[in-house]
Design a protein around this motif. Structure first.
Motif, short mmCIF file in Angstrom:
data_model
loop_
_atom_site.label_atom_id
_atom_site.label_comp_id
_atom_site.label_asym_id
_atom_site.label_seq_id
_atom_site.Cartn_x
_atom_site.Cartn_y
_atom_site.Cartn_z
N ASN A 1 2.70 21.95 11.71
CA ASN A 1 2.53 20.49 12.26
C ASN A 1 1.01 20.01 12.19
O ASN A 1 0.38 19.72 13.18
CB ASN A 1 2.76 20.30 13.82
CG ASN A 1 4.30 20.51 13.89
OD1 ASN A 1 5.30 20.31 13.11
ND2 ASN A 1 4.82 21.36 14.88
N PRO A 2 0.27 19.83 10.86
CA PRO A 2 -1.08 19.63 10.88
C PRO A 2 -1.44 18.20 11.16
O PRO A 2 -0.52 17.37 11.37
CB PRO A 2 -1.41 19.59 9.29
CG PRO A 2 0.00 19.32 8.73
CD PRO A 2 1.19 20.07 9.75
N ILE A 3 -2.42 17.81 11.75
CA ILE A 3 -3.13 16.80 12.40
C ILE A 3 -3.24 15.82 10.96
O ILE A 3 -2.97 14.67 11.11
CB ILE A 3 -4.20 16.82 13.36
CG1 ILE A 3 -3.91 17.81 14.67
CG2 ILE A 3 -4.85 15.53 13.72
CD1 ILE A 3 -5.08 18.15 15.28
N ALA A 4 -3.96 16.64 10.33
CA ALA A 4 -4.31 15.62 9.02
C ALA A 4 -4.23 16.85 7.96
O ALA A 4 -4.45 18.12 8.17
CB ALA A 4 -5.77 15.35 9.16
N THR A 5 -4.13 16.47 6.60
CA THR A 5 -4.12 17.26 5.37
C THR A 5 -5.29 16.75 4.42
O THR A 5 -5.58 15.72 4.56
CB THR A 5 -2.83 17.37 4.73
OG1 THR A 5 -2.34 15.84 4.50
CG2 THR A 5 -1.98 18.08 5.57
N PHE A 6 -5.82 17.78 3.74
CA PHE A 6 -6.84 17.38 2.61
C PHE A 6 -6.69 18.23 1.45
O PHE A 6 -5.98 19.22 1.57
CB PHE A 6 -8.18 17.96 3.64
CG PHE A 6 -8.54 17.13 4.58
CD1 PHE A 6 -9.12 15.88 4.80
CD2 PHE A 6 -8.26 17.74 5.76
CE1 PHE A 6 -9.34 15.19 6.03
CE2 PHE A 6 -8.23 16.97 7.15
CZ PHE A 6 -9.08 16.06 7.25
N ASP B 1 -2.72 10.60 2.36
CA ASP B 1 -2.96 8.98 1.94
C ASP B 1 -2.18 8.19 2.92
O ASP B 1 -2.67 6.91 3.29
CB ASP B 1 -2.79 8.97 0.63
CG ASP B 1 -3.61 9.84 -0.41
OD1 ASP B 1 -4.88 9.60 -0.10
OD2 ASP B 1 -3.21 10.45 -1.19
N VAL B 2 -0.81 8.32 3.06
CA VAL B 2 -0.17 7.77 3.93
C VAL B 2 -0.34 7.73 5.30
O VAL B 2 -0.41 6.47 5.95
CB VAL B 2 1.49 8.25 3.94
CG1 VAL B 2 2.05 7.50 5.03
CG2 VAL B 2 2.04 7.87 2.58
N ASN C 1 -2.96 13.88 -6.52
CA ASN C 1 -2.62 15.27 -6.24
C ASN C 1 -1.57 15.18 -5.09
O ASN C 1 -1.94 14.86 -3.86
CB ASN C 1 -3.80 15.83 -5.62
CG ASN C 1 -3.70 17.40 -5.56
OD1 ASN C 1 -2.41 17.97 -5.12
ND2 ASN C 1 -5.01 17.88 -5.42
N ASN C 2 -0.47 15.77 -5.02
CA ASN C 2 0.67 15.68 -4.21
C ASN C 2 0.61 17.07 -3.29
O ASN C 2 1.05 17.29 -2.39
CB ASN C 2 2.07 16.10 -4.81
CG ASN C 2 2.91 14.74 -4.58
OD1 ASN C 2 2.52 14.18 -3.46
ND2 ASN C 2 3.64 14.37 -5.66
N LEU D 1 0.89 -1.13 0.08
CA LEU D 1 0.08 0.00 -0.01
C LEU D 1 0.88 1.22 0.00
O LEU D 1 0.45 2.28 -0.80
CB LEU D 1 -1.07 0.03 1.33
CG LEU D 1 -2.14 -0.91 1.17
CD1 LEU D 1 -2.71 -0.82 2.70
CD2 LEU D 1 -3.17 -0.31 0.14
N LEU D 2 1.87 1.07 0.93
CA LEU D 2 2.97 2.36 0.77
C LEU D 2 3.47 2.65 -0.17
O LEU D 2 3.75 3.58 -0.92
CB LEU D 2 3.75 2.19 2.05
CG LEU D 2 3.12 2.22 3.49
CD1 LEU D 2 4.27 1.84 4.45
CD2 LEU D 2 2.54 3.51 3.82
#
Length: 464
Positions: free
Chosen positions: A305-310, A436-437, A276-277, A256-257
């Protein structure tokens, strides 16, 4: 008995390909015993580039029969015959779709003159109908018209039959050979050599450019499954596929990685997800003067230091709304609404939390931290060990300070000598961290935790 078929279509429009002309030559192996050719009204516009290619105009098909008006003739003339075409899956599947739209199942044995030519006339630079016919001295009376191409294909097939001293055609008709379902440009040997292991596989075109990357728990089975998929995207992919390569990973996690990394680095034509990078929005937390922990979002470059990115604001807000509902958080303190006295959101029930004075800040913050913990690897140093590609190695993914560093492989004895997670960073293939990771790793860790909980519960029950 064989039905040599060729069709012309409207091309890859948003309404799907529809037949504009069809020609069928019924061939007994020596002579043509029957023939049917007709223009077909596709009931949609023919694009100019298709008209330029085939010469078939909208005016020519305006009064032509629609497919349902000739369907019975097509069914009858091909009955009890083997369906033969150049790139057979293209013609066969479009005709099959036309019948399916009428509520009927069209099912015939198939032979592909591209695949047969590659075996019986090896060494050609190209196996397009035009190139083979030039090489063989076969005249095409009307290139890119159904009758001209079907007639030329019939003559080509006659010559293939005459040269088939090794019974190749019979072997192709063997249901277990898969020859009829393989992409026309792909050598069966490449499929036969695929391993049945965890890994990543690559579909490539004739120029050996990667056009699709996929992950598999069984590479061979997953690759073959593409050839049986009836979706338009899969058909187009298979038509372009000329080569397949692979990389074994030893485990599903590392597959997967690697897949995620390869899609982002190589931008394959047929991979639509994960390309999308540049994640545009970052989710973060902060504590206000009252001690309440907020969840908020902003452009990624303004979010340390984001918790999550979108990838979009809509995606971020939708995710945050679900998080609010799951952990009963205040939309006001999640910045889903502003300038309101009482929390209320169109997708959430009325808030009964800290912003309305109905619970303590401490209790509310506990739920916020639980929510953050569910989506974040913040501060964690982890080595996720998996099976390697060989018996004497391990595979691993490395997380330092909550950030994914990459993955790698180590000899088991060397791995046993490493005591701290940061010692593994010298043995990794460095990779970029992204949303995604983070999803892949969070899902993996949750699955591992569930397995651990189930095992503990089973042991406890056994003791009792």
């Amino acid at each position: 008995m064989y039905s040599i078929v060729d069709i012309e279509t409207t091309g890859n429009g948003h309404k799907g390909q529809k037949i504009t002309e069809i020609s069928i030559f019924v061939f007994d192996g020596t002579i043509v015993v029957n023939e049917f050719t007709s223009l077909v009204n596709p009931e949609q516009n023919i694009p100019p580039f298709i008209t330029n290619l085939t010469g078939i105009t909208n005016a020519m098909v305006r009064n032509a029969p629609r497919f349902f008006e000739i369907a019975k003739k097509v069914q009858e003339i091909t009955k009890d015959t083997i369906f033969v075409a150049h790139n057979v899956n293209f013609d066969y599947n479009i005709i099959k779709d036309e019948f399916a739209s009428l509520g009927f199942n069209f099912n015939r044995k198939k032979l592909c003159t591209v695949r047969l030519s590659r075996k019986i006339i090896p060494g050609l630079q190209s196996y397009s109908l035009g190139n083979i016919c030039t090489n063989e001295g076969i005249t095409i009376n009307g290139r890119h018209r159904a009758k001209g191409d079907a007639e030329a294909t019939t003559e080509l097939f006659r010559r293939l039959l005459a040269r088939d001293n090794s019974f190749i055609i019979n072997s192709f008709l063997n249901p277990r050979s898969r020859q009829a379902t393989l992409p026309p440009l792909l050598d069966k040997k490449e499929v036969d050599s695929l391993p049945e292991t965890f890994g990543v596989y690559y579909f490539k075109n004739t120029a050996k450019e990667i056009i699709y990357v996929g992950k598999a728990n069984n590479i061979k089975q997953r690759v073959i499954s593409h050839f049986y998929d009836k979706k338009k995207k899969e058909r187009e992919l298979c038509m372009e596929t000329a080569h397949i390569s692979y990389s074994e990973t030893g485990s599903e996690l590392l597959a997967l990685l690697l897949e995620s990394s390869e899609i982002k680095n190589k931008y394959p034509k047929y991979n639509r997800s994960q390309k999308n990078n540049n994640s545009a929005i970052g989710l973060f937390s902060y504590e206000d003067q009252k001690g309440v922990v907020h969840l908020a979002f902003n452009k990624i470059k303004l979010t340390p230091n984001p918790i999550a990115t979108f990838y979009s604001l809509t995606e971020c807000r939708n995710f945050l709304e679900k998080l609010c509902a799951t952990y009963t958080l205040c939309p006001k303190y999640c910045h889903l609404q502003t300038n309101v006295k009482q929390c209320f959101h169109h997708q959430l029930k009325e808030c009964k939390g800290v912003c309305c004075g109905k619970e303590t800040v401490t209790n509310y913050n506990i739920r916020v931290k639980e929510a953050i913990q569910s989506i974040s690897l913040t501060g964690k140093n982890l080595v996720l060990k998996e099976k390697g590609r060989f018996e004497n190695e391990i595979g691993f993914a490395l997380i330092l300070d909550g950030f994914y560093q990459g993955f790698g492989y180590l000899d088991k004895d060397l791995a046993a000598s490493l005591k701290k997670p940061d010692e593994y960073q010298f043995y990794i293939q460095p990779q970029k961290d992204n949303r995604d990771v983070q999803k892949i790793l969070a899902t993996y860790l949750k699955k591992k935790q569930n397995i651990l909980n189930n095992n503990l519960a089973a042991k406890t029950q056994k003791k009792e």
